[in-house]
Design an enzyme around this catalytic site. Sequence first.
Site, PDB file in Angstrom:
ATOM      1  CB  CYS A 100      -0.948  -0.012   1.183  1.00 19.97           C
ATOM      2  SG  CYS A 100      -1.708  -1.481   1.489  1.00 19.97           S
ATOM      3  CG  HIS A 142      -3.239   2.957   2.551  1.00 20.83           C
ATOM      4  ND1 HIS A 142      -3.795   3.012   1.229  1.00 20.83           N
ATOM      5  CD2 HIS A 142      -3.513   2.069   3.174  1.00 20.83           C
ATOM      6  CE1 HIS A 142      -4.026   1.641   1.228  1.00 20.83           C
ATOM      7  NE2 HIS A 142      -3.746   0.936   2.309  1.00 20.83           N
ATOM      8  CG  ASN A 144      -6.603  -1.300   1.552  1.00 23.19           C
ATOM      9  OD1 ASN A 144      -5.927  -0.883   0.850  1.00 23.19           O
ATOM     10  ND2 ASN A 144      -6.029  -1.786   2.686  1.00 23.19           N
TER      11      ASN A 144
HETATM   12  N1  ACO Z   1     -17.475  -9.932   9.881  1.00 22.95           N
HETATM   13  C1  ACO Z   1     -18.064 -10.148  11.242  1.00 22.95           C
HETATM   14  N2  ACO Z   1     -17.258 -10.564  12.236  1.00 22.95           N
HETATM   15  C2  ACO Z   1     -15.728 -10.500  11.901  1.00 22.95           C
HETATM   16  C3  ACO Z   1     -15.274 -10.043  10.474  1.00 22.95           C
HETATM   17  C4  ACO Z   1     -16.318  -9.763   9.625  1.00 22.95           C
HETATM   18  N3  ACO Z   1     -15.968  -9.292   8.417  1.00 22.95           N
HETATM   19  N4  ACO Z   1     -13.967 -10.175  10.569  1.00 22.95           N
HETATM   20  C5  ACO Z   1     -13.581 -10.540  11.710  1.00 22.95           C
HETATM   21  N5  ACO Z   1     -14.620 -10.616  12.415  1.00 22.95           N
HETATM   22  C6  ACO Z   1     -14.797 -10.974  13.829  1.00 22.95           C
HETATM   23  C7  ACO Z   1     -13.452 -11.781  14.490  1.00 22.95           C
HETATM   24  O1  ACO Z   1     -13.476 -12.960  13.867  1.00 22.95           O
HETATM   25  C8  ACO Z   1     -13.629 -11.451  15.846  1.00 22.95           C
HETATM   26  O2  ACO Z   1     -14.361 -12.566  16.348  1.00 22.95           O
HETATM   27  P1  ACO Z   1     -14.137 -13.035  17.857  1.00 22.95           P
HETATM   28  O3  ACO Z   1     -14.169 -11.949  18.953  1.00 22.95           O
HETATM   29  O4  ACO Z   1     -15.255 -14.137  18.095  1.00 22.95           O
HETATM   30  O5  ACO Z   1     -12.855 -13.866  17.748  1.00 22.95           O
HETATM   31  C9  ACO Z   1     -14.502 -10.119  15.916  1.00 22.95           C
HETATM   32  O6  ACO Z   1     -14.719  -9.820  14.634  1.00 22.95           O
HETATM   33  C10 ACO Z   1     -13.314  -8.879  16.155  1.00 22.95           C
HETATM   34  O7  ACO Z   1     -12.187  -9.147  15.304  1.00 22.95           O
HETATM   35  P2  ACO Z   1     -11.157  -8.213  15.473  1.00 22.95           P
HETATM   36  O8  ACO Z   1      -9.970  -8.632  14.542  1.00 22.95           O
HETATM   37  O9  ACO Z   1     -10.507  -7.743  16.789  1.00 22.95           O
HETATM   38  O10 ACO Z   1     -11.611  -6.705  14.947  1.00 22.95           O
HETATM   39  P3  ACO Z   1     -11.151  -5.421  14.582  1.00 22.95           P
HETATM   40  O11 ACO Z   1     -12.179  -4.311  15.262  1.00 22.95           O
HETATM   41  O12 ACO Z   1      -9.525  -5.192  14.999  1.00 22.95           O
HETATM   42  O13 ACO Z   1     -11.136  -5.034  13.285  1.00 22.95           O
HETATM   43  C11 ACO Z   1     -10.122  -5.150  11.192  1.00 22.95           C
HETATM   44  C12 ACO Z   1     -10.638  -5.934  12.211  1.00 22.95           C
HETATM   45  C13 ACO Z   1     -10.966  -4.407  10.536  1.00 22.95           C
HETATM   46  C14 ACO Z   1      -9.334  -6.197  10.228  1.00 22.95           C
HETATM   47  C15 ACO Z   1      -8.992  -4.406  11.610  1.00 22.95           C
HETATM   48  O14 ACO Z   1      -7.985  -4.936  12.576  1.00 22.95           O
HETATM   49  C16 ACO Z   1      -7.966  -3.443  10.555  1.00 22.95           C
HETATM   50  O15 ACO Z   1      -8.515  -2.618   9.872  1.00 22.95           O
HETATM   51  N6  ACO Z   1      -6.747  -3.635  10.708  1.00 22.95           N
HETATM   52  C17 ACO Z   1      -5.799  -3.069   9.670  1.00 22.95           C
HETATM   53  C18 ACO Z   1      -5.772  -3.687   8.496  1.00 22.95           C
HETATM   54  C19 ACO Z   1      -5.378  -3.137   7.067  1.00 22.95           C
HETATM   55  O16 ACO Z   1      -5.218  -1.880   7.343  1.00 22.95           O
HETATM   56  N7  ACO Z   1      -4.820  -4.028   6.200  1.00 22.95           N
HETATM   57  C20 ACO Z   1      -4.179  -3.439   5.265  1.00 22.95           C
HETATM   58  C21 ACO Z   1      -3.043  -3.012   5.173  1.00 22.95           C
HETATM   59  S1  ACO Z   1      -2.461  -2.302   3.685  1.00 22.95           S
HETATM   60  C22 ACO Z   1      -1.842  -3.245   2.562  1.00 22.95           C
HETATM   61  O17 ACO Z   1      -0.729  -3.234   2.455  1.00 22.95           O
HETATM   62  C23 ACO Z   1      -2.576  -4.207   1.728  1.00 22.95           C
END
Ligand code: ACO
Length: 331
Positions: free
Chosen positions: A115, A255, A285
């Site tokens: 990214c 980003h 994203n």
């Molecule tokens: N729908 C419903 N529930 C979900 C989903 C979904 N799509 N995805 C995960 N969950 C659940 C998980 O399983 C978890 O359940 P559990 O508590 O029973 O285990 C719960 O939701 C909470 O999960 P978390 O991972 O703690 O949720 P969080 O609030 O951290 O959000 C997210 C997750 C959106 C992925 C966040 O961590 C994030 O945005 N991280 C950064 C990701 C990013 O920017 N990636 C790209 C980088 S750039 C590149 O180089 C491509």
Amino acid sequence: MTKPSVGVLGTGSYLPEKVLTNFDLEKMVDTNDEWIVTRTGIRERRIAADEIASSDMAYEASIKAMERAGITADDLDLIIVATVTPDMFFPSTACILQDRLGAHSAAAYDLSAACSGFLYGVTTATQFIQNGFYKHVLVVGVESLSKIVDWEDRNTCVLFGDGAGAVVVGPTEEGYGFLSFELGADGSGGSLLCQPGGGSRHPMSPENMDNRLQYIKMNGNEVFKFAVRVMEQVSDAVIEKAGLNKEEVSLLVPHQANLRIIDAARKRLKLPEDRVVVNLDKYGNMSSASIPVALDEAVREKRVKKGDILVFVGFGGGLTWGGSAMRWNLD
Ligand code: ACO
């Protein structure tokens, strides 16, 4: 000796027509619109058709950027394509694009910084122009992430989308254009966000594909913490290096990974919401394409005027990060 000023001469973008909404995803994996919107800010994303590859989207964005810059393919000296979803490993997507554009005198290469790739590309382009090596560099951020997303993994498949953004970088009026850059990497975090299969470590084989190694793997929580930290640090660094104050920032172009990450950076800069470009609700994203598409939309919506201070900041797999401050150089 002061370095010659380098800026953006034209911008362009391309987004596939097909829209995949959160409601569509509800039918594919165990997720729901409310979870996706509150945790990420994403409502829908664009998906490239099966027959469309990254170079096809890059071509459409590049044509528009060159038109707006008032140059032809013959004027291009270098093409840099930032992507983690090239058409194929080689030839590079930049070479495929060079041929399609008919940019016969341009050198061409791909750049892999996930990214952060677009900001790595613009930084590199500026060095070539400032030292007199080249005059016009086309920098493209393009991704077909839908082709490497695991559509059975709700942790990742809701986040990503496809698209392309392009800019022509070239000489500009003194005092305008790019004022500062910041690039960085922490390879120790590589496994937090990766596509493990298909390369020389885990070549394409029936066994590796059964283990789904061809798809994106991500530790979302760790990437989230890293992202908030670097977005704040990088925006501070580029503002300071440019000799500016936070109060002078007209528009933040971050980003587009997660609205909560963007909000952390916005609050750090004490900017109101209308001075931040957000389009992840529409596109998700798009990795290296996110920032150039956001910039192109801001330009076309006339949210940017000559003399405005723009701050770009991004992070991604690698782990990598990048940023830049610029005084917008176009009318
Ligand atoms: N729908 C419903 N529930 C979900 C989903 C979904 N799509 N995805 C995960 N969950 C659940 C998980 O399983 C978890 O359940 P559990 O508590 O029973 O285990 C719960 O939701 C909470 O999960 P978390 O991972 O703690 O949720 P969080 O609030 O951290 O959000 C997210 C997750 C959106 C992925 C966040 O961590 C994030 O945005 N991280 C950064 C990701 C990013 O920017 N990636 C790209 C980088 S750039 C590149 O180089 C491509």
